[in-house]
Structure formats: C-alpha cells, structure tokens
Design a protein around this motif. Structure first.
Motif, mmCIF file in Angstrom:
data_model
loop_
_atom_site.group_PDB
_atom_site.id
_atom_site.type_symbol
_atom_site.label_atom_id
_atom_site.label_comp_id
_atom_site.label_asym_id
_atom_site.label_seq_id
_atom_site.Cartn_x
_atom_site.Cartn_y
_atom_site.Cartn_z
ATOM 1 N N ALA A 166 -5.082 -42.763 37.882
ATOM 2 C CA ALA A 166 -4.101 -41.956 38.724
ATOM 3 C C ALA A 166 -4.006 -42.555 39.981
ATOM 4 C CB ALA A 166 -4.328 -40.548 38.416
ATOM 5 N N ASN A 167 -2.715 -42.441 40.666
ATOM 6 C CA ASN A 167 -2.360 -42.982 41.918
ATOM 7 C C ASN A 167 -3.246 -42.067 43.140
ATOM 8 O OD1 ASN A 167 -1.022 -44.891 41.106
ATOM 9 N ND2 ASN A 167 0.936 -43.883 41.364
ATOM 10 N N ASP A 168 -3.159 -40.743 42.857
ATOM 11 C CA ASP A 168 -3.497 -39.781 44.007
ATOM 12 C C ASP A 168 -4.056 -38.750 43.136
ATOM 13 O OD1 ASP A 168 -4.137 -38.340 46.006
ATOM 14 O OD2 ASP A 168 -1.691 -37.834 46.767
ATOM 15 N N THR A 169 -5.459 -38.240 43.204
ATOM 16 C CA THR A 169 -5.791 -37.005 42.473
ATOM 17 C C THR A 169 -5.945 -35.897 43.395
ATOM 18 O OG1 THR A 169 -8.194 -37.741 43.012
ATOM 19 C CG2 THR A 169 -7.305 -38.550 40.822
ATOM 20 N N SER A 170 -5.662 -35.835 44.621
ATOM 21 C CA SER A 170 -5.731 -34.825 45.602
ATOM 22 C C SER A 170 -5.270 -33.445 45.137
ATOM 23 C CB SER A 170 -5.273 -35.193 47.065
ATOM 24 O OG SER A 170 -4.136 -35.508 47.027
ATOM 25 N N GLU A 171 -4.151 -33.526 44.410
ATOM 26 C CA GLU A 171 -3.377 -32.491 43.995
ATOM 27 C C GLU A 171 -4.059 -31.628 42.724
ATOM 28 O OE1 GLU A 171 -0.065 -33.993 40.737
ATOM 29 O OE2 GLU A 171 -0.630 -35.504 42.278
ATOM 30 N N LEU A 172 -5.059 -32.215 42.453
ATOM 31 C CA LEU A 172 -5.665 -31.434 41.209
ATOM 32 C C LEU A 172 -6.591 -30.267 41.657
ATOM 33 C CD1 LEU A 172 -7.019 -34.430 38.919
ATOM 34 C CD2 LEU A 172 -4.936 -33.034 38.507
ATOM 35 N N GLY A 173 -7.086 -30.331 43.122
ATOM 36 C CA GLY A 173 -7.809 -29.222 43.539
ATOM 37 C C GLY A 173 -6.997 -27.930 43.656
ATOM 38 N N LYS A 174 -5.673 -28.084 43.842
ATOM 39 C CA LYS A 174 -4.684 -26.926 43.946
ATOM 40 C C LYS A 174 -4.785 -26.205 42.781
ATOM 41 C CE LYS A 174 -0.265 -27.757 44.430
ATOM 42 N NZ LYS A 174 0.909 -28.476 45.011
ATOM 43 N N PHE A 175 -5.075 -26.655 41.457
ATOM 44 C CA PHE A 175 -4.770 -25.919 40.348
ATOM 45 C C PHE A 175 -6.302 -25.438 39.684
ATOM 46 C CE2 PHE A 175 -1.456 -28.970 40.607
ATOM 47 C CZ PHE A 175 -0.626 -28.289 40.525
#
Ligand code: FAD
Length: 317
Positions: free
Chosen positions: A43-52
């Motif tokens: 995946a290019n950017d995993t930073s969004e996963l913390g949001k969920f």
C-alpha cells in the motif's frame, strides 16, 4: 493477543471495504478487550488506517505480491497472524478474500465463516451472524477453534471512524516457491467502467426496456451517478446485454448502497441476488409489480419518461 485485519488495496490504494474491515475489527477488539493490527500489502500510504481503529500497521512491501496470488497472500496473512498471536483474523468477502480464506484457515487450523453481517453476538462462544443461500436467510454460527476467521460482507457493517494512534512496522514474510505454484503475470481490465462488485450505486434494467437499443438512457443515468450497469437474467439471455451484467440468484450478487431497478418485475430469483443492497429504488409502470414490495422507494411510471427526466434533474447537481 490481537485482532488481525487484512486490508485490501488496489494499485497501492485501499479499497472502501478495507476501511470497513478495520472498523469491524475495532468493534471485535473492543468486545474482547484487545487491539487491532492491520496488515497492508504494497500500500502507498497506511496512515489512514488509524482513523478506523488500527493500533498497529504491519506494512509488507514485496514486488512478488504486486498481483494477487491466493497461496502467497494466504501465507503472508497466516504468518502475520502467528506473529501477532491473533485470536481473530478479519478478512472481507471479496472474490479474492473468498479465494484465499480457506488456505489461511488450513494454515492456522482455524474455523472460517464468510459473509458475516454483524459483530459477534458473544465472544465466548464466538458466535457470528452471516448471510446464507444468496442472502435469503441468516445463520448464527459458533467458531470453536482457537483462531477464528471471519469474512465481512460488503456494506454489512459500514465505516466507523475511531481515531487511534497507529504505529507502523515493516513486516517481511518468508515466501517460498510453494507460494507461487501459480503466478499471475499480468491483469488486463476488460473495461474501465465501474464493476458491479465495487460499485456504490448499481443501475439495473430489465425486459421492460423492450430492446437493447434503449439502453442509452440507462448508460447515461449510470454515468451521471458514477454507477455500474446491471440487468435481469432474460435481458442477458437474449443478448441485449453482456452476461457479466446479469445479477440475481444465478448471476452476480449485488450489495451496493443504492440499487435502482428499471423495468424489472422483481422475481424471487432476481431479488435473491440483490437484496443485500442498502436502498432499493424501483421504476415500473405496473403498480402491482412485486418489486415494489421489496423497494424502499418506488416510482410508478413509464421508464421512457421517468429515466430521461431523472437524468436531466441529476445533471443539474
Ligand atoms: P419481466 O418479468 O418481463 O418484467 C418486466 C417488467 O418491466 C414488468 O414488471 C413490467 O411491468 C415492467 N415494464 C414494462 N414496460 C415498462 C416501462 N415502459 N416502464 C417501466 N416498467 C416497464 N432472473 C434474474 O433477474 N436473475 C437471476 O439470477 C435469475 N435466476 C433464475 C434462476 C432460475 C432457476 C429461474 C427459474 C429463473 C431465474 N430468473 C432470474 C428469472 C426470473 O424468474 C424472472 O423471469 C426474471 O427476473 C424476469 O426478468 P425481468 O423482470 O427483466 O422481466
């Protein structure tokens, strides 16, 4: 102990179902008093996963995994589950997930239930509700193995924001020749149109359209809404539309947010495949058409008048 969730991505970007799966995993983690580890492959950017709700992200970066390969991906997931001592592994119910889930289950000696629709009703015994018989019924099933695998149904749980500070860790699974007994060398998309499986909105039409020459307005409505097009079985049987658009019991299942059925009677075999959709809108000139009983919204009217007006109005937005 943790809940491991595999987050599906395409060309480096997470699919919506990945966000849904993390939200769902967080729900299980809260029930069981543990945390969520998300596994991301190339995946290019995993930073969004913390949001969920992911507390930790295992990042795999390996060119050999650029194309989906069930054996290799199953091995990666099983290795991550072992490393994280996962009690529950959350997958989705996408075609890829369903393909590899049994391999993960064998590797982890785990019980696996696909098409799960809700959080477990209890964690001990671990009981999940899931749809069966092409969404015609629900079953409650206990998973009695130490490790449990659930395949979350599309749009079943929704995306829930649950801001968590996530740490990231590189994860380098050991891949052997056995993982690549078959190897996908390239994937060529048959069409650039939105596919029925990925679509948020599906515009579907039936025999009421009278002939293939009348599909222009259906295509236009779908394009305006960014939707996929679908059809009833007789329509594809008669060659008015490609078989890939046939939805229902013997066709593709649909679990979109919005399903618009135009000139389709609503036979039980059609409804069986589309009733997992959240909101159903029916356009039919017969007020007695059975589809109206299954619809959230209905327009009694001639499709040849209603659809062009709908397109015109939608284009104003
Ligand atoms: P019709 O039943 O002919 O209905 C056309 C509808 O269009 C009518 O309700 C009519 O009022 C309306 N209409 C006509 N003119 C207009 C107009 N101008 N404007 C608006 N509305 C109009 N079917 C599937 O779709 N998917 C399946 O997977 C499937 N699997 C099957 C499996 C089995 C074993 C069997 C026996 C059948 C299966 N079928 C399936 C077929 C199913 O039973 C129905 O025959 C089929 O769904 C009917 O298709 P339809 O609604 O397009 O056509």
């Amino acid at each position: 102990m943790s809940i491991l969730v595999y987050t599906e991505s395409e060309n480096g970007s997470f699919k919506k179902i990945a966000h849904e799966a993390v939200s769902y995993a967080k729900g299980i983690a809260d029930m069981m008093g543990t945390s969520v580890t998300a596994l991301a492959v190339n995946a290019n950017d995993t930073s969004e996963l913390g949001k969920f709700g992911a507390s930790k992200v295992l990042e795999v970066s390996n060119d050999k995994l650029n194309n989906f390969n069930a054996e290799a991906y199953a091995d990666v997931i099983a290795q991550a589950a072992k490393q994280e001592d996962a009690q529950v592994v959350v997958l989705t119910s996408s075609a890829n997930s369903k393909f590899m889930a049994p391999l993960v289950a064998v590797n982890l000696e785990a019980g696996y239930v696909p098409n799960v629709t809700e959080l477990p009703s209890s964690s001990s015994p671990f009981t999940v509700k899931h749809s069966v018989f092409t969404n015609k019924a629900f079953s409650n099933t206990e998973i009695n193995t130490n490790v449990k695998i659930v395949g979350l149904g599309k749009n079943a749980f929704g995306i829930k924001e649950n801001e968590t500070s996530a740490t990231t860790e590189a994860f380098s699974p050991t891949l052997s020749e056995d993982d690549f007994s078959t190897e996908v060398v390239s994937v060529d998309k048959a069409t650039d149109k939105v596919t029925i499986a990925d679509a948020e909105i599906v515009v579907s039409a039936g025999r009421g359209l009278k002939g293939p020459e009348n599909w222009g307005m259906i295509e236009e409505l779908a394009e305006t809404l960014g939707a996929a097009t679908a059809c009833s079985k007789p329509v594809s049987d008669m060659g008015w539309r490609p078989h890939s658009e046939h939805v229902g019991q013997t066709g593709k299942p649909v679990a979109s947010n919005l399903y618009i059925a135009i000139g389709i009677s609503g036979a039980i075999q059609h409804l069986a495949g589309i009733n997992a959709s959240k909101t159903k809108v029916v356009i039919n000139n017969d007020p007695e058409a059975p589809f109206f009983k299954a619809a959230d919204y209905g327009i009694v009217g001639d499709a040849f008048e209603v659809v062009p007006q709908l397109v015109e109005k939608l284009k104003e937005f």
